[in-house]
Design an enzyme around this catalytic site. Structure first.
Site, mmCIF file in Angstrom:
data_model
loop_
_atom_site.group_PDB
_atom_site.id
_atom_site.type_symbol
_atom_site.label_atom_id
_atom_site.label_comp_id
_atom_site.label_asym_id
_atom_site.label_seq_id
_atom_site.Cartn_x
_atom_site.Cartn_y
_atom_site.Cartn_z
ATOM 1 N N GLY A 272 16.593 -5.292 -28.370
ATOM 2 C CA GLY A 272 17.404 -5.835 -29.457
ATOM 3 C C GLY A 272 18.867 -5.457 -29.392
ATOM 4 O O GLY A 272 19.326 -4.733 -28.509
ATOM 5 N N GLU A 295 11.855 1.224 -20.838
ATOM 6 C CA GLU A 295 10.836 0.211 -20.612
ATOM 7 C C GLU A 295 11.506 -1.069 -20.119
ATOM 8 O O GLU A 295 11.113 -1.652 -19.132
ATOM 9 C CB GLU A 295 10.209 -0.013 -21.988
ATOM 10 N N ASN A 385 6.536 -8.200 -34.544
ATOM 11 C CA ASN A 385 6.292 -8.278 -33.098
ATOM 12 C C ASN A 385 5.084 -7.418 -32.731
ATOM 13 O O ASN A 385 4.031 -7.907 -32.389
ATOM 14 C CB ASN A 385 7.517 -7.802 -32.310
HETATM 15 N N1 COA Z 1 11.909 -5.946 -44.450
HETATM 16 C C1 COA Z 1 11.793 -7.251 -44.176
HETATM 17 N N2 COA Z 1 12.393 -7.844 -43.125
HETATM 18 C C2 COA Z 1 13.162 -7.077 -42.344
HETATM 19 C C3 COA Z 1 13.344 -5.707 -42.579
HETATM 20 C C4 COA Z 1 12.673 -5.138 -43.689
HETATM 21 N N3 COA Z 1 12.782 -3.862 -43.959
HETATM 22 N N4 COA Z 1 14.160 -5.209 -41.635
HETATM 23 C C5 COA Z 1 14.470 -6.239 -40.800
HETATM 24 N N5 COA Z 1 13.883 -7.355 -41.247
HETATM 25 C C6 COA Z 1 13.950 -8.676 -40.643
HETATM 26 C C7 COA Z 1 15.376 -9.091 -40.383
HETATM 27 O O1 COA Z 1 15.940 -9.679 -41.514
HETATM 28 C C8 COA Z 1 15.191 -10.058 -39.235
HETATM 29 O O2 COA Z 1 14.688 -11.274 -39.771
HETATM 30 P P1 COA Z 1 15.082 -12.702 -39.164
HETATM 31 O O3 COA Z 1 14.483 -12.688 -37.787
HETATM 32 O O4 COA Z 1 14.428 -13.652 -40.110
HETATM 33 O O5 COA Z 1 16.563 -12.718 -39.165
HETATM 34 C C9 COA Z 1 14.070 -9.437 -38.424
HETATM 35 O O6 COA Z 1 13.364 -8.598 -39.345
HETATM 36 C C10 COA Z 1 14.554 -8.606 -37.248
HETATM 37 O O7 COA Z 1 15.468 -7.665 -37.730
HETATM 38 P P2 COA Z 1 16.739 -7.172 -36.889
HETATM 39 O O8 COA Z 1 17.587 -6.342 -37.802
HETATM 40 O O9 COA Z 1 17.377 -8.330 -36.195
HETATM 41 O O10 COA Z 1 16.070 -6.169 -35.924
HETATM 42 P P3 COA Z 1 15.846 -6.023 -34.376
HETATM 43 O O11 COA Z 1 16.054 -7.261 -33.594
HETATM 44 O O12 COA Z 1 16.608 -4.816 -34.015
HETATM 45 O O13 COA Z 1 14.279 -5.716 -34.374
HETATM 46 C C11 COA Z 1 12.240 -4.591 -34.775
HETATM 47 C C12 COA Z 1 13.731 -4.687 -35.125
HETATM 48 C C13 COA Z 1 11.653 -3.397 -35.472
HETATM 49 C C14 COA Z 1 11.519 -5.871 -35.207
HETATM 50 C C15 COA Z 1 12.147 -4.424 -33.215
HETATM 51 O O14 COA Z 1 12.892 -3.314 -32.822
HETATM 52 C C16 COA Z 1 10.709 -4.232 -32.764
HETATM 53 O O15 COA Z 1 9.972 -5.193 -32.598
HETATM 54 N N6 COA Z 1 10.306 -2.962 -32.580
HETATM 55 C C17 COA Z 1 8.961 -2.590 -32.196
HETATM 56 C C18 COA Z 1 8.799 -2.522 -30.711
HETATM 57 C C19 COA Z 1 9.733 -1.542 -30.065
HETATM 58 O O16 COA Z 1 10.225 -0.619 -30.675
HETATM 59 N N7 COA Z 1 9.977 -1.777 -28.787
HETATM 60 C C20 COA Z 1 10.805 -0.937 -27.969
HETATM 61 C C21 COA Z 1 10.022 0.199 -27.472
HETATM 62 S S1 COA Z 1 10.356 0.619 -25.863
#
Ligand code: COA
Length: 509
Positions: A272, A295, A385
């Site tokens: 991200g 990763e 995800n």
């Molecule tokens: N409640 C509801 N929705 C939320 C939220 C919350 N607390 N925090 C973020 N969101 C929503 C955002 O609004 C956004 O929505 P949209 O797609 O409709 O715009 C979406 O979630 C993604 O948020 P964003 O701030 O763009 O985060 P990101 O792209 O940095 O992703 C995770 C954050 C947690 C989803 C992502 O890091 C992930 O999938 N992590 C788990 C896997 C992982 O950590 N992998 C790496 C390990 S090596």
């Protein structure tokens, strides 16, 4: 160069066929192990052909569905195409596809969210059932049948070993010069035969550059020439830049305190835009001779290798934007000296993460006041995800950090809540939380101390009074003898912020 000129094994050349013919070799009910990790190295033609095949079968009144196992997320041509036609019965271990997400949350498709380091061994142990078919993209086939991996390694070694039938996609878009960049370790065993994995530095090569397959199991070879997904990164916004600044200040402080060496420790950075912003910050920052043990290698790390700030990076996949890919392809000899791509069972292996002392930085959806982190679900029930590798790293890292903007959805949601729902990383695995508001270092703090620090440093000012009020009332309940004071909670209210959002569209009272 055509794909055919990359298929040097005479027996495998004879198995070249169309994607449609290869897809017809997959049966209803099969579990199919597909290559692919974060939009890199996934098969480009067979899944789409299979989706067409499934659509035709289902129009005739059948229900043709398969299990789809991968390295991690793939692309619209794979997850999207198969989910669209209702062709996936069960998906694992990580996805980020909008169609999959919708179908999973609508109960039309099952999904098992698994730590990425666990997948290969769960298959060897027989925990997930039989793997019937492997569909694996490679960059080429040597004369003796060994395979040149493509832009990700993921679980391919396991799929090729364990599947009854193998379909290879040989993609001539993948640079031939990837040859030699991979390190595939064939030394892992099932207990009780396990031995230490002989890796002591991120750049160590402990395996070989090729994947093995029994040519007798290969039922089809399909030629493709198609690019990886190559997701563009948005330029870092203000919140991401602030988060990056807090992390840089913290790391500098840790070096000053003698808790980190001047060149830090190997960096793991999640997926991200925030992760990418942190890496951009490090690229401008004071640290030299950094290493990466991660990763997914994104543009941010590529830039650090280019600038010389980072000397070596290990990953299981290259997940580059179009621009990043251009840079990589234009200077492949340079990057080949500095990047090692490994199976995800090794890139995410707890033994190695613990030994190398990784600095782990991952995104999150929300954290609670005690430092429990939710990485996977929106409002408690809807999958976003999956946990990906965040748990592999967080529990075993030298420093485990989670980061998010303090609010989401235009400020209607606080990403710091009284109780996280659900919890993917317990407070025991979370040392540092970061939002644009600040950084909470939770090491050495007991739960009630943690709550105050998280509220003061990480919560958005609009939500701070309500969070403090919650903690104070929970403590009062404890002092009145009606609840415990170790981790004070008002159980009737703990998830009320989430239910309020469901009712009103906002967590604000
Ligand atoms: N409640 C509801 N929705 C939320 C939220 C919350 N607390 N925090 C973020 N969101 C929503 C955002 O609004 C956004 O929505 P949209 O797609 O409709 O715009 C979406 O979630 C993604 O948020 P964003 O701030 O763009 O985060 P990101 O792209 O940095 O992703 C995770 C954050 C947690 C989803 C992502 O890091 C992930 O999938 N992590 C788990 C896997 C992982 O950590 N992998 C790496 C390990 S090596």
């Amino acid at each position: 160069m055509t794909a055919s000129s990359r298929i040097l094994h005479p027996g495998l050349r004879q198995k070249i066929m169309s994607a449609d013919a290869a897809a017809a070799l997959i049966s209803d009910g099969d579990n199919v192990g597909m290559s692919g990790f974060t939009g890199a190295g996934y098969p480009k033609a067979v899944p789409a052909a299979l989706a067409r095949h499934i659509e035709r079968a289902n129009q005739g009144g059948n229900t043709f569905r398969i299990g789809v196992w991968t390295g991690a997320s793939t692309a619209p041509e794979l997850d999207g195409a198969l989910a669209q036609v209702g062709g996936i019965e069960m998906r694992l271990p990580y996805q980020s596809d909008p169609t999959c997400r919708t179908r999973i949350n609508a109960g039309q498709m099952d999904y098992i969210d698994i730590h990425l380091s666990h997948v290969a061994q769960f298959v060897w142990f027989g925990f997930l059932g039989k793997l019937n078919v492997a569909v694996v993209e490679v960059a080429g086939v040597l004369e003796d049948g060994r395979l040149i991996p493509s832009s990700s390694v993921g679980n391919n070694k396991t799929w090729l070993d364990q599947a009854d039938k193998v379909i290879l996609e040989v993609n001539s878009w993948q640079p031939a010069a990837l040859e030699g960049m991979h390190d595939v370790y064939y030394g892992t065993q099932r207990p009780p035969l396990r031995k230490p994995i002989p890796m002591v530095a991120p750049g160590d090569r402990i395996g070989e550059p090729y994947l093995h397959v029994d040519p007798a199991k290969v039922v089809a070879v399909v030629e493709t020439q198609a690019p990886d997904r190559n997701t563009a990164f948005t330029p870092p916004d203000e919140a991401s830049n602030r988060i990056a600044e807090h992390i840089l200040d913290f790391l500098a402080h840790e070096v000053k305190q003698g808790r980190l060496p001047a060149e830090l420790l190997p960096l793991q950075s999640g997926v991200g835009n925030i992760a990418n912003a942190v890496l951009s910050g490090l690229n401008q920052g004071p640290f030299e001779n950094l290493t990466g043990y991660t990763e997914v290698l994104q543009d941010g790390m590529l830039e650090m290798l280019k600038s010389g700030k980072m000397t070596m990076a290990s990953a299981t996949a290259l997940s580059l934007s179009g621009e990043g890919m251009k840079e990589f392809l234009g200077n492949l000899d340079f990057y080949r000296q500095r990047i090692v791509l490994r199976p995800q069972e090794i890139s995410n292996h707890p033994e190695i993460i613990r030994r190398l002392g990784i600095i782990s930085m991952n995104g999150m959806i929300e954290a609670d006041i005690y430092g429990n982190v939710n990485s996977t679900h929106i409002m408690g029930t809807r999958i976003m995800n999956g946990i990906g590798g965040s748990g592999d790293f967080a529990r075993n890292a030298y420093l485990s950090m989670f980061m998010t903007p303090s609010t989401a959805k235009g400020g209607a949601i606080s990403c710091i809540v009284p109780m996280a729902s659900p919890v993917d990383h317990t407070e025991h695995d979370v040392q540092i939380l970061v939002t644009e508001q600040g950084l909470s270092d939770l090491r050495g703090l007991a739960p009630r101390q943690r709550a105050r620090r998280v509220i003061e440093r990480c919560a958005h000012p609009d939500f701070r009074p309500a969070l403090l009020d919650y903690v104070e009332r929970a403590e009062a309940e404890g002092r009145a003898g009606r609840a415990g004071l170790h981790t004070p909670h008002l159980l009737q209210e703990a998830l009320s912020w989430h239910t309020r959002f469901e009712r009103t569209g906002s967590m604000r009272a």
